[in-house]
Design a protein around this motif. Structure first.
Motif, PDB file in Angstrom:
ATOM      1  N   PRO A  38      27.432   9.053 106.512  1.00  0.00           N
ATOM      2  CA  PRO A  38      29.134   9.211 106.652  1.00  0.00           C
ATOM      3  C   PRO A  38      29.750   8.012 106.766  1.00  0.00           C
ATOM      4  O   PRO A  38      30.822   7.994 106.189  1.00  0.00           O
ATOM      5  N   SER A  39      29.163   7.031 107.317  1.00  0.00           N
ATOM      6  CA  SER A  39      29.898   5.753 107.455  1.00  0.00           C
ATOM      7  C   SER A  39      29.894   4.757 106.307  1.00  0.00           C
ATOM      8  O   SER A  39      30.708   4.073 105.849  1.00  0.00           O
ATOM      9  N   ALA A  40      29.141   5.162 105.199  1.00  0.00           N
ATOM     10  CA  ALA A  40      29.066   4.722 103.859  1.00  0.00           C
ATOM     11  C   ALA A  40      29.929   5.396 102.815  1.00  0.00           C
ATOM     12  O   ALA A  40      29.837   4.910 101.762  1.00  0.00           O
ATOM     13  N   ARG A  41      30.880   6.536 103.438  1.00  0.00           N
ATOM     14  CA  ARG A  41      31.627   7.007 102.494  1.00  0.00           C
ATOM     15  C   ARG A  41      32.479   6.484 101.654  1.00  0.00           C
ATOM     16  O   ARG A  41      32.265   6.664 100.432  1.00  0.00           O
ATOM     17  N   PRO A  42      33.000   5.287 102.061  1.00  0.00           N
ATOM     18  CA  PRO A  42      33.943   4.588 100.958  1.00  0.00           C
ATOM     19  C   PRO A  42      33.005   4.103  99.945  1.00  0.00           C
ATOM     20  O   PRO A  42      33.574   4.115  98.703  1.00  0.00           O
ATOM     21  N   ALA A  43      32.182   3.332 100.093  1.00  0.00           N
ATOM     22  CA  ALA A  43      31.417   2.816  99.132  1.00  0.00           C
ATOM     23  C   ALA A  43      30.795   3.839  98.248  1.00  0.00           C
ATOM     24  O   ALA A  43      30.707   3.657  96.902  1.00  0.00           O
ATOM     25  N   LEU A  44      30.341   5.105  98.757  1.00  0.00           N
ATOM     26  CA  LEU A  44      29.780   5.927  97.984  1.00  0.00           C
ATOM     27  C   LEU A  44      30.771   6.623  96.999  1.00  0.00           C
ATOM     28  O   LEU A  44      30.785   6.914  95.974  1.00  0.00           O
ATOM     29  N   ILE A  45      31.978   6.612  97.317  1.00  0.00           N
ATOM     30  CA  ILE A  45      32.995   7.285  96.659  1.00  0.00           C
ATOM     31  C   ILE A  45      33.259   6.478  95.702  1.00  0.00           C
ATOM     32  O   ILE A  45      33.475   6.775  94.437  1.00  0.00           O
ATOM     33  N   THR A  46      33.649   5.117  95.690  1.00  0.00           N
ATOM     34  CA  THR A  46      33.793   4.200  94.677  1.00  0.00           C
ATOM     35  C   THR A  46      32.681   4.356  93.620  1.00  0.00           C
ATOM     36  O   THR A  46      32.937   4.305  92.332  1.00  0.00           O
ATOM     37  N   ILE A  47      31.399   4.192  94.045  1.00  0.00           N
ATOM     38  CA  ILE A  47      30.265   4.198  93.117  1.00  0.00           C
ATOM     39  C   ILE A  47      30.448   5.541  92.420  1.00  0.00           C
ATOM     40  O   ILE A  47      30.286   5.406  90.966  1.00  0.00           O
ATOM     41  N   GLY A  48      30.612   6.414  92.834  1.00  0.00           N
ATOM     42  CA  GLY A  48      30.629   7.960  92.327  1.00  0.00           C
ATOM     43  C   GLY A  48      31.559   7.910  91.135  1.00  0.00           C
ATOM     44  O   GLY A  48      31.621   8.394  90.169  1.00  0.00           O
ATOM     45  N   LEU A  49      32.838   7.484  91.854  1.00  0.00           N
ATOM     46  CA  LEU A  49      33.892   7.484  90.573  1.00  0.00           C
ATOM     47  C   LEU A  49      33.568   6.734  89.362  1.00  0.00           C
ATOM     48  O   LEU A  49      33.745   6.921  88.085  1.00  0.00           O
ATOM     49  N   TYR A  50      33.089   5.365  89.698  1.00  0.00           N
ATOM     50  CA  TYR A  50      32.457   4.709  88.335  1.00  0.00           C
ATOM     51  C   TYR A  50      31.678   5.235  87.660  1.00  0.00           C
ATOM     52  O   TYR A  50      31.620   5.232  86.372  1.00  0.00           O
ATOM     53  N   ILE A  51      30.722   5.868  88.195  1.00  0.00           N
ATOM     54  CA  ILE A  51      29.505   6.537  87.471  1.00  0.00           C
ATOM     55  C   ILE A  51      29.832   7.726  86.768  1.00  0.00           C
ATOM     56  O   ILE A  51      29.732   7.992  85.550  1.00  0.00           O
ATOM     57  N   PHE A  52      30.929   8.533  87.400  1.00  0.00           N
ATOM     58  CA  PHE A  52      31.425   9.759  86.868  1.00  0.00           C
ATOM     59  C   PHE A  52      32.297   9.312  85.583  1.00  0.00           C
ATOM     60  O   PHE A  52      32.003  10.034  84.691  1.00  0.00           O
ATOM     61  N   ILE A  53      32.994   8.435  85.690  1.00  0.00           N
ATOM     62  CA  ILE A  53      33.872   7.888  84.451  1.00  0.00           C
ATOM     63  C   ILE A  53      32.927   7.414  83.454  1.00  0.00           C
ATOM     64  O   ILE A  53      33.247   7.557  82.202  1.00  0.00           O
ATOM     65  N   GLY A  54      32.109   6.551  83.973  1.00  0.00           N
ATOM     66  CA  GLY A  54      31.134   6.023  82.968  1.00  0.00           C
ATOM     67  C   GLY A  54      30.601   6.969  82.033  1.00  0.00           C
ATOM     68  O   GLY A  54      30.349   6.980  80.838  1.00  0.00           O
ATOM     69  N   SER A  55      29.962   8.081  83.061  1.00  0.00           N
ATOM     70  CA  SER A  55      29.320   9.107  82.086  1.00  0.00           C
ATOM     71  C   SER A  55      30.200   9.862  81.283  1.00  0.00           C
ATOM     72  O   SER A  55      29.689  10.220  80.107  1.00  0.00           O
ATOM     73  N   TRP A  56      31.338  10.218  81.568  1.00  0.00           N
ATOM     74  CA  TRP A  56      32.276  11.053  80.753  1.00  0.00           C
ATOM     75  C   TRP A  56      32.572  10.064  79.574  1.00  0.00           C
ATOM     76  O   TRP A  56      32.726  10.665  78.383  1.00  0.00           O
ATOM     77  N   ASN A  57      32.632   8.831  79.679  1.00  0.00           N
ATOM     78  CA  ASN A  57      33.148   8.046  78.680  1.00  0.00           C
ATOM     79  C   ASN A  57      31.998   7.490  77.460  1.00  0.00           C
ATOM     80  O   ASN A  57      32.225   6.882  76.590  1.00  0.00           O
ATOM     81  N   SER A  58      30.900   7.939  77.872  1.00  0.00           N
ATOM     82  CA  SER A  58      29.621   7.315  77.236  1.00  0.00           C
ATOM     83  C   SER A  58      29.610   7.906  75.938  1.00  0.00           C
ATOM     84  O   SER A  58      29.694   9.077  75.881  1.00  0.00           O
ATOM     85  N   PHE A  59      29.119   7.226  74.794  1.00  0.00           N
ATOM     86  CA  PHE A  59      29.218   7.810  73.503  1.00  0.00           C
ATOM     87  C   PHE A  59      27.803   7.372  72.797  1.00  0.00           C
ATOM     88  O   PHE A  59      27.326   8.388  72.621  1.00  0.00           O
ATOM     89  N   LEU A  60      27.466   6.196  72.715  1.00  0.00           N
ATOM     90  CA  LEU A  60      26.241   5.845  71.866  1.00  0.00           C
ATOM     91  C   LEU A  60      25.090   6.485  72.198  1.00  0.00           C
ATOM     92  O   LEU A  60      24.324   7.112  71.193  1.00  0.00           O
ATOM     93  N   TRP A  61      24.907   6.537  73.381  1.00  0.00           N
ATOM     94  CA  TRP A  61      23.596   7.259  74.065  1.00  0.00           C
ATOM     95  C   TRP A  61      23.446   8.673  73.571  1.00  0.00           C
ATOM     96  O   TRP A  61      22.549   9.096  73.039  1.00  0.00           O
ATOM     97  N   PRO A  62      24.612   9.460  74.000  1.00  0.00           N
ATOM     98  CA  PRO A  62      24.156  10.994  73.832  1.00  0.00           C
ATOM     99  C   PRO A  62      24.534  11.209  72.205  1.00  0.00           C
ATOM    100  O   PRO A  62      24.091  12.061  71.833  1.00  0.00           O
ATOM    101  N   TYR A  63      25.251  10.242  71.510  1.00  0.00           N
ATOM    102  CA  TYR A  63      25.082  10.541  70.047  1.00  0.00           C
ATOM    103  C   TYR A  63      23.958  10.374  69.330  1.00  0.00           C
ATOM    104  O   TYR A  63      23.567  10.980  68.376  1.00  0.00           O
ATOM    105  N   ILE A  64      23.021   9.531  70.007  1.00  0.00           N
ATOM    106  CA  ILE A  64      21.967   9.198  69.357  1.00  0.00           C
ATOM    107  C   ILE A  64      20.755  10.274  69.811  1.00  0.00           C
ATOM    108  O   ILE A  64      20.131  10.919  69.005  1.00  0.00           O
TER     109      ILE A  64
END
Lengths: 288, 295
Positions: A199-225
């Motif tokens: 619970p106390s790490a929540r702010p850090a977890l949210i930031t990490i989660g957002l970056y990973i989520f958007i990164g996964s959404w935007n990825s192209f080369l890897w899924p394309y291959i």
């Protein structure tokens, strides 16, 4: 309060200072408008007919021709692409959060032999470029029978150096007294992490989660291959396929760009503060 | 008792590390070594058991290939064309943004937005802007009676076009990093310089620039490594063309591996690319050790 506009006008008290200040803001506004212009232009194009879009002189206002959206939507399995993308992004994010929380806790709050070397090794992993991994990982997926599956798009991205680093920094500054108190109460280390660290790490977890989520959404080369059928492909690969088959239908393409990018923009606008501060800590972390 | 406890702590620490370690081991570390192995084979893409060991032949083939050297030159063009403008442009914007004013947060947000958008989607937007017949850019040139250009479809302007897109997409990230670097510089230093009669330029050159050097170095390294690996914008905007005007090493590697199935040859290229990235990063870090100012 970073990230919010500040209601104060800086600048010198002299006439020259005032002029320079106005010039500075003028330059910034013009550059910012140039930066958003492509977004405006794709929306205008998506809402005009093909002949309006191809006209000279260009038409700068939308004519609310929504038929492009209907046509573009019917010409590719977008629902399937959306479902795949959301599932892959959620699963990847969850996996990254779990692995980062555990590893970050170990590096930040525990003592064990080889800690410094291991941490250096983790940081070095960030140096390995994705382009270099493409060929060996493709062959690995071939042998695991993971080609054209969700697995190939989730598991390899299930650990993040950035995530581990951020949580390590968080647990380094976590007061030892809490853990000592928990031990007196007879709590195990895992229960302490689960009930108190998480619970106390929540702010850090949210930031990490957002970056990973958007990164996964935007990825192209890897899924394309790694994938070959729409049944498991994410939206950006679908969009590239759509570009290949409908390359001259600029109004339909623009509509597809709008509705595939909208979710990313909405997430970003809701959580802009976390994104901006995530960029800060990412850089602050690497320098240290 | 204490020793047993220490051992237990070590064991559970390794347990906590194991999920991340396992993923890195299987999908990053082992493949990074595996690519070395593949690069010594005439790898059969369809039937691995038919692969034959050929030693360093892929490397000799690579280093004597005009196409490979050309791709390195194209990569250099991309790096030199995008990184300095991306870094100094962002620094300029960050400095202009430092003094607060009404709406500053909004402007910073607008610079940052392109960075979070997917490259496939936004490069399609730019492909439309760049369209030589019907695109907005040529229409604007025509409106002001300037000669039109072929943008992504001309050999001469394809790379500048990709660079333009890349700068638009990535510069906002640099701006944010520079702004955070600038806020860490104590304002007393600038005040002291001004008390000593320094003008704005002298203050920047003698105070801000040296104090900012760790941030600048970080931005330069991130941007260089990113540029060396850039792929998606080339894929959608130019497809490496016209002819091979925008075939960077990363794009050439993709073509050799996944279009022509020259797996071993492409693996050798991956090893060389990895070495180039590692050496460049090392050199930049080394240079910085001589030149940057540490607090």
């Amino acid at each position: 309060m970073r990230g919010l506009p500040l209601f104060r006008c800086g600048g010198g008290s002299t006439v020259k200072g005032n002029f320079l200040n106005i010039l500075r803001i003028f330059i910034l506004v013009v550059v910012a408008l140039l930066f958003v212009a492509p977004f405006y232009w794709v929306i205008v194009t998506s809402l005009n007919t093909q002949s309006q879009a191809l006209q000279y002189p260009p038409i700068f206002l939308p004519h609310w021709h929504v038929a492009n959206y209907v046509r573009a939507w019917s010409e590719a399995p977008w629902v399937q692409y959306f479902v795949n993308t959301v599932f892959i992004a959620f699963a990847t994010t969850l996996l990254v959060l779990v692995t980062s929380l555990l590893a970050g806790f170990a590096f930040g709050a525990m003592e064990f032999p080889g800690k410094t070397i291991l941490f250096g090794g983790f940081l070095a992993i960030m140096m390995v470029p994705q382009t270099v991994l493409l060929i060996p990982d493709y062959i690995l997926m071939q042998n695991l029978n993971w080609l054209n599956t969700y697995w190939a798009q989730i598991v390899p991205w299930g650990a993040s150096v950035f995530g581990i680093f951020m949580l390590r920094q968080f647990f380094l500054s976590f007061p030892v007294e809490y853990w000592e108190a928990a031990q007196i109460d007879g709590a195990s280390r895992f229960r302490f992490l689960w009930q108190f660290g998480l619970p106390s790490a929540r702010p850090a977890l949210i930031t990490i989660g957002l970056y990973i989520f958007i990164g996964s959404w935007n990825s192209f080369l890897w899924p394309y291959i790694m994938t070959s059928t729409p049944a498991v492909q994410p939206i950006e690969v679908g969009l590239a396929t759509f570009l290949g088959t409908n390359g001259t239908d600029w109004v339909g393409l623009s509509a597809a760009v709008v509705y595939t990018t909208l979710p990313v923009l909405i997430i970003f606008l809701i959580a802009q503060r976390q994104f901006m501060e995530g960029a800060y800590s990412g850089s602050g972390g690497l320098k240290g | 008792m204490n020793r047993r406890r220490k051992r237990q702590e070590a064991i559970s620490a390794y347990l906590y590390l194991s999920p991340a370690m396992l993923i890195f081991l299987v999908f990053t570390i082992a493949p990074a070594l595996f690519v070395l192995y593949i690069s010594t084979f005439n790898w059969n893409f369809l039937n691995q058991s038919m692969s034959t060991f050929i030693g360093l032949q892929n490397y000799t083939h690579l280093l004597t290939s005009a196409n490979f050297w050309h791709s390195l030159l194209i990569t250099l063009y991309f790096v030199v064309g995008s990184v300095p403008i991306g870094v100094f442009g962002a620094l300029l914007l960050a400095i202009l943004l430092m003094k607060p004013f009404r709406g500053r947060g909004l402007l910073r947000l607008l610079f940052f937005i392109p960075y979070v958008t997917p490259i496939v989607a936004t490069s399609i937007v730019w492909l439309w802007l760049f369209n030589p017949q019907f695109g907005l850019f040529n229409a604007l040139l025509q409106l002001v009676h300037l000669p039109q250009i072929g943008w992504v479809q001309s050999e001469r302007f394809a790379m500048p076009s990709v660079i333009l897109y890349t700068l638009w997409h990535g510069i906002g990230f640099n701006v944010i990093i520079f702004m955070s670097g600038l806020t860490t510089i104590p304002s007393e230093l600038g005040e002291a310089a001004r008390m000593d009669g320094a003008n704005a330029w002298q203050e920047f050159w003698h105070v801000t620039w040296p104090m900012l050097s760790p941030t600048t170095l970080f931005v330069v390294i991130i941007n260089t490594v990113g540029a060396l690996q850039a792929f998606t914008q080339f894929f959608t905007l130019t497809g490496g063309g016209p002819i091979d005007a925008t075939t960077t090493t990363s794009f050439f590697l993709y073509q050799q591996a996944f279009v022509f199935y020259h797996t071993g040859y492409a693996a050798a290229m991956a090893v060389v690319l990895f070495a180039i990235i590692a050496v460049l990063t090392f050199v930049q870090l080394r240079l910085s050790r001589m030149r940057t100012f540490y607090q």
